[in-house]
Design a protein around this motif. Structure first.
Motif, PDB file in Angstrom:
ATOM      1  N   LYS A  32       0.848  -1.373  -0.141  1.00 28.27           N
ATOM      2  CA  LYS A  32      -0.109  -0.025   0.059  1.00 28.27           C
ATOM      3  C   LYS A  32       0.961   0.990  -0.008  1.00 28.27           C
ATOM      4  O   LYS A  32       1.785   1.683   0.699  1.00 28.27           O
ATOM      5  CB  LYS A  32      -0.858   0.123   1.226  1.00 28.27           C
ATOM      6  CG  LYS A  32      -2.016  -0.941   1.286  1.00 28.27           C
ATOM      7  CD  LYS A  32      -3.304  -0.676   0.353  1.00 28.27           C
ATOM      8  CE  LYS A  32      -4.413  -1.187   0.090  1.00 28.27           C
ATOM      9  NZ  LYS A  32      -5.284  -1.022  -0.937  1.00 28.27           N
ATOM     10  N   ARG A  33       0.470   2.157  -0.907  1.00 28.07           N
ATOM     11  CA  ARG A  33       1.093   3.580  -0.794  1.00 28.07           C
ATOM     12  C   ARG A  33       0.225   4.488   0.090  1.00 28.07           C
ATOM     13  O   ARG A  33      -0.768   4.742  -0.247  1.00 28.07           O
ATOM     14  CB  ARG A  33       1.433   4.207  -2.284  1.00 28.07           C
ATOM     15  CG  ARG A  33       2.224   5.061  -2.267  1.00 28.07           C
ATOM     16  CD  ARG A  33       2.416   5.742  -3.659  1.00 28.07           C
ATOM     17  NE  ARG A  33       1.438   6.700  -4.082  1.00 28.07           N
ATOM     18  CZ  ARG A  33       1.527   7.172  -5.428  1.00 28.07           C
ATOM     19  NH1 ARG A  33       2.692   7.494  -5.745  1.00 28.07           N
ATOM     20  NH2 ARG A  33       0.391   7.847  -5.648  1.00 28.07           N
ATOM     21  N   TYR A  62       5.446   3.251   1.958  1.00 28.13           N
ATOM     22  CA  TYR A  62       4.771   2.090   1.718  1.00 28.13           C
ATOM     23  C   TYR A  62       4.825   1.076   2.655  1.00 28.13           C
ATOM     24  O   TYR A  62       5.588   0.987   3.792  1.00 28.13           O
ATOM     25  CB  TYR A  62       5.801   1.390   0.544  1.00 28.13           C
ATOM     26  CG  TYR A  62       5.633   2.392  -0.667  1.00 28.13           C
ATOM     27  CD1 TYR A  62       4.860   1.648  -1.828  1.00 28.13           C
ATOM     28  CD2 TYR A  62       6.671   3.063  -0.918  1.00 28.13           C
ATOM     29  CE1 TYR A  62       4.514   2.731  -3.005  1.00 28.13           C
ATOM     30  CE2 TYR A  62       6.690   3.731  -1.935  1.00 28.13           C
ATOM     31  CZ  TYR A  62       5.551   3.763  -3.139  1.00 28.13           C
ATOM     32  OH  TYR A  62       5.617   4.309  -4.404  1.00 28.13           O
ATOM     33  N   GLU A  68       0.301  -5.118   3.675  1.00 29.41           N
ATOM     34  CA  GLU A  68      -1.033  -5.304   4.269  1.00 29.41           C
ATOM     35  C   GLU A  68      -1.726  -6.608   3.561  1.00 29.41           C
ATOM     36  O   GLU A  68      -1.501  -6.832   2.434  1.00 29.41           O
ATOM     37  CB  GLU A  68      -1.962  -3.962   3.847  1.00 29.41           C
ATOM     38  CG  GLU A  68      -3.208  -4.073   4.342  1.00 29.41           C
ATOM     39  CD  GLU A  68      -4.276  -3.010   3.869  1.00 29.41           C
ATOM     40  OE1 GLU A  68      -5.317  -2.950   4.187  1.00 29.41           O
ATOM     41  OE2 GLU A  68      -3.602  -1.921   3.030  1.00 29.41           O
ATOM     42  N   ASP A  85      -3.356  -2.334  -8.446  1.00 22.75           N
ATOM     43  CA  ASP A  85      -2.960  -2.647  -7.059  1.00 22.75           C
ATOM     44  C   ASP A  85      -1.672  -3.306  -6.972  1.00 22.75           C
ATOM     45  O   ASP A  85      -1.437  -3.946  -8.008  1.00 22.75           O
ATOM     46  CB  ASP A  85      -3.916  -3.290  -6.399  1.00 22.75           C
ATOM     47  CG  ASP A  85      -5.071  -2.161  -5.829  1.00 22.75           C
ATOM     48  OD1 ASP A  85      -4.838  -1.102  -6.069  1.00 22.75           O
ATOM     49  OD2 ASP A  85      -6.214  -2.886  -5.456  1.00 22.75           O
TER      50      ASP A  85
END
Length: 738
Positions: free
Chosen positions: A304-305, A316, A319, A330
């Motif tokens: 995730k960003r 980052y 997750e 994604d």
């Protein structure tokens, strides 16, 4: 509890594989000052590497509130810590909640049957009948309870405990209530395995008559390849005790000018349980080089960003996200390479006849010849004995002279049989050796032997080159379009080509997804035309560019350099599509509770049921199903699993039992009739109720108002009250008998 005690407790929860010991037993010295933790630990090279022990210790300690930095150093030690006996299925001490009279879990065995809807409405119906009720959402990967209850606030903290949120007359707690501001709460390493227990324990539950726990499903299709030290194995063929590869890692915090970096390793973990889940609706997720099929609620490890509050840039984080919630673009974590086997194979001491000699150990040339044999060779047998190794390579072809010479040099053969269409080593010992190593099968039955996956990477690459020479081809480079070195593999044997592709990943080659095409060929011996489907892919070494180092150029600059890793990389989701209904399975893996499936890292979900039954004293379990046989088969397996764990089955709730016409009151049994009742009779347990299919149930869920509140006189609401009364009667009679 002091911070030192919390650190010892966190480390005691991290077991060292096969050593029957925890990290806390390795501590030689601990220093804690102003949130800075320094650990001096014994090193156990026989059980885990220094990087693995450091990663496990840092993850466990960093998750403790008040810890800012963790430093781990080692004292060399060859001896193992004092060995403990393996724990029994049930721990000696379970979590205790004296203020809660009855703890009930609601399960289904598969998704899409309305389990969360049943949990919410049952909890509210019990409360409306005068009971004090709590509802706990045990789905740490994609909680639904907050939406079904209309909750959008975070719980308050009092005396280091989370206060459950009162809503619709019940007390609710979910990990979804702890996520706010778009910043996901990330359960890492040891936290994942203890997430449910920790959240249960850290919640200040009031005095309750009932606590309803909503358990998550999630699983993968039966043909999903699980990466094991002995090669890829379909998940349906995995057995308890098998070792699989599991991911251990995290992204470090930025410290001054030192950028964040990815610290990760792939370790071997035993499978605790294999959980068949019957048929379910499955989706296929594809990246440019990986694909996997599973239910929409199966968790996958993603990157995730997030907006960095301390700078103008982004940071980052790793997750777990449900497959069905992902979108094209994604970023997923993918496995680029598996740990090197390092040791060559010691060949069996078969006696040679004549001038043929068998080498003692495998070598790159030996593996190249075996790859060539797998692709275009065979072993002849007569009168029950193998007597010759043959290669179908005509005179004048590209590789015949090379492999004739290689065959002669490796085994010191005085003679090689030569024919215009083939050549052979007429040596019984050599034929016996090749058969012993697993190369005796017919063309459409051939597989890559499992021992090849344990070889050093250099020998695996030589094996692949030999196979490509026999049954593939090398693509010519094109300036600006294609680098040299691309190998193209194709075969009508899909299982074999899947093995070869997996071996490419094990050895660290960049691969494409499997593609198929239909070809019409002329059989040389009969001159007949034969139409077959061929499966193929391309492979090459990763380029020494940003694309090869960071994963499709996703992460650039210093951050990309920090996230560069030998074993894992990143790719974007290209496509997610529904592919139908298939048999699905889940694994329960010890330790980090994740495993490598088809080159991606996924989390097991069956451990939620197993772990909860082991660590919490459950009063009973309620099974939710639909009338369909596919759903009944799944719930049947779930009932069996809970009974093995000593958990009483309270009864079955048949959801979507029928459609009730709102105008004429006619019942339409869309999914069949009487399946839940018949299953309850077969299992000799009560049928608690049959909830009709009602559009108001969905509308109430979307609005955050359960149907027992929104439409109290509706047939569905009345059925939920009937189920609640049956549950209360069951436990009132039990208490009276006690």
């Amino acid at each position: 509890m002091t911070l030192q005690q919390e650190i010892h407790r966190a480390l005691s929860n991290v077991e060292i594989p096969r050593a029957h010991a925890s990290l806390s037993e390795l501590i030689e010295e601990m220093t804690v000052k102003d949130g800075r933790v320094s650990l001096r630990m014994r090193l156990l090279p026989a059980y885990a590497s220094k990087s693995q022990l450091r990663a496990w210790a840092e993850e466990a300690v960093r998750s403790i509130p008040g810890v800012t930095t963790v430093e781990v150093s080692f004292v060399q030690s060859q001896a193992a810590p004092p060995r403990r006996q393996p724990q029994a299925v049930h721990p000696t001490k379970q979590l205790e909640f004296p203020q809660i009279k009855t703890i009930i879990t609601v399960f289904s065995g598969k998704g899409g049957v309305g389990k969360s809807t049943v949990s919410v409405n049952l909890a509210v119906a019990l409360a409306q009948q005068g009971a004090r009720v709590g509802l706990f959402d045990a789905d740490v990967h994609g909680p639904n309870i907050p939406n079904l209850l209309g909750l959008n606030e975070q719980p308050r903290v009092q005396d280091s405990k989370l206060l459950p949120i009162p809503k619709h007359g019940i007390y609710a707690m979910s990990i979804g209530l702890l996520v706010g501001g778009g910043d996901p709460l990330i359960w890492r390493g040891p936290m994942i395995s203890k997430a449910i227990n920790e959240l249960l324990e850290m919640t200040a539950w009031p005095d309750l008559d009932y606590l309803i726990i909503d358990l998550p499903p999630g699983c993968l299709t039966a043909d999903t390849l699980i990466f094991t030290p002995g090669g890829p194995v379909p998940i349906s063929e995995i057995r308890e005790g098998d070792l699989v590869y599991s991911f251990v890692g995290h992204i470090t915090q930025r410290q001054g000018k030192v950028p964040r970096r990815l610290e990760a390793s792939l370790v071997e973990r035993p499978v605790v349980a294999v959980i068949p889940q019957g048929k379910a609706a499955v989706y296929e997720l594809k990246t440019s080089t990986r694909s996997i099929k599973g239910t929409a609620d199966h968790p996958v490890l993603v990157l995730k960003r997030l907006r960095d509050a301390r700078s103008r840039g982004y940071r980052y984080a790793l997750e777990w996200a449900k497959l069905g919630t992902l979108q094209p673009g994604d970023i997923l974590l993918m496995v680029k390479k598996l740990p090197d086997g390092k040791k060559p194979l010691e060949l069996p001491p078969l006696q040679a006849a004549g001038q043929a000699r068998i080498p003692r150990y495998s070598s790159e040339d030996f593996m190249r010849l075996l790859g060539y044999l797998l692709g275009d060779g065979f072993i002849r047998k007569a009168k029950g004995r193998y007597w010759g190794v043959w290669f179908s390579e005509p005179e004048g072809s590209s590789y015949r002279v090379r492999y004739e010479r290689l065959l002669q040099q490796l085994f010191r053969l005085s003679h090689i049989y030569r024919h215009s269409e083939k050549f052979a080593a007429l040596s019984a010992p050599l034929a016996e050796l090749c058969a012993h190593l697993g190369f005796h099968k017919h063309a459409l039955e051939k597989r890559v032997p499992s021992w090849v996956f344990t070889m050093p990477h250099s020998q695996q690459l030589a094996f692949l080159e030999g196979y490509c020479d026999a049954d593939g081809h090398h693509r010519a480079p094109k300036h600006g379009l294609r680098r040299p070195g691309w190998m193209v593999f194709e075969s009508p044997n899909r299982l074999l080509i899947s093995d070869v592709r997996a071996l490419c990943i094990y050895a660290g080659l960049k691969v494409g997804n499997l593609i198929s095409r239909t070809r019409t060929l002329r059989v040389p011996s009969t001159q007949q035309l034969l139409t077959r489907t061929f499966w193929g892919f391309e492979a090459n070494a990763a380029a020494k560019t940003k694309t090869g180092l960071y994963g499709a150029g996703i992460i650039r600059g210093a951050t990309g350099q920090g996230l560069r890793h030998e074993y894992v990389g990143f790719e974007r989701v290209k496509q997610i599509r529904f592919v139908g209904w298939e048999e699905v399975y889940d694994l329960h893996v010890e330790g980090e509770h994740n495993f490598v499936a088809s080159g991606l890292i996924v989390h097991n979900t069956g451990d939620a049921q197993l772990g909860l039954a082991q660590d919490v004293k459950l009063s009973g379990a309620i099974a939710v199903t639909t009338p369909q046989e596919v759903a009944l088969a799944d719930v049947r397996r779930g009932i069996g699993a809970f009974e093995k764990l000593g958990v009483k089955i309270i009864g079955i709730v048949e959801n979507m039992a029928y459609y009730l016409c709102p105008k004429c009151g006619h019942r339409e049994y869309i999914f069949g009739q009487g399946g839940g009742e018949a299953e309850a009779q077969r299992q000799k347990i009560p049928l608690l109720g049959q909830v009709p299919l009602d559009p108001k149930l969905r509308a109430g869920g979307d609005a955050g108002v359960p149907i027992v509140i929104a439409e109290p006189s509706s047939p569905a609401a009345q059925e939920f009250h009937k189920i609640a009364k049956a549950v209360q009667a069951r436990f009132n009679s039990s208490n009276a008998g006690a």
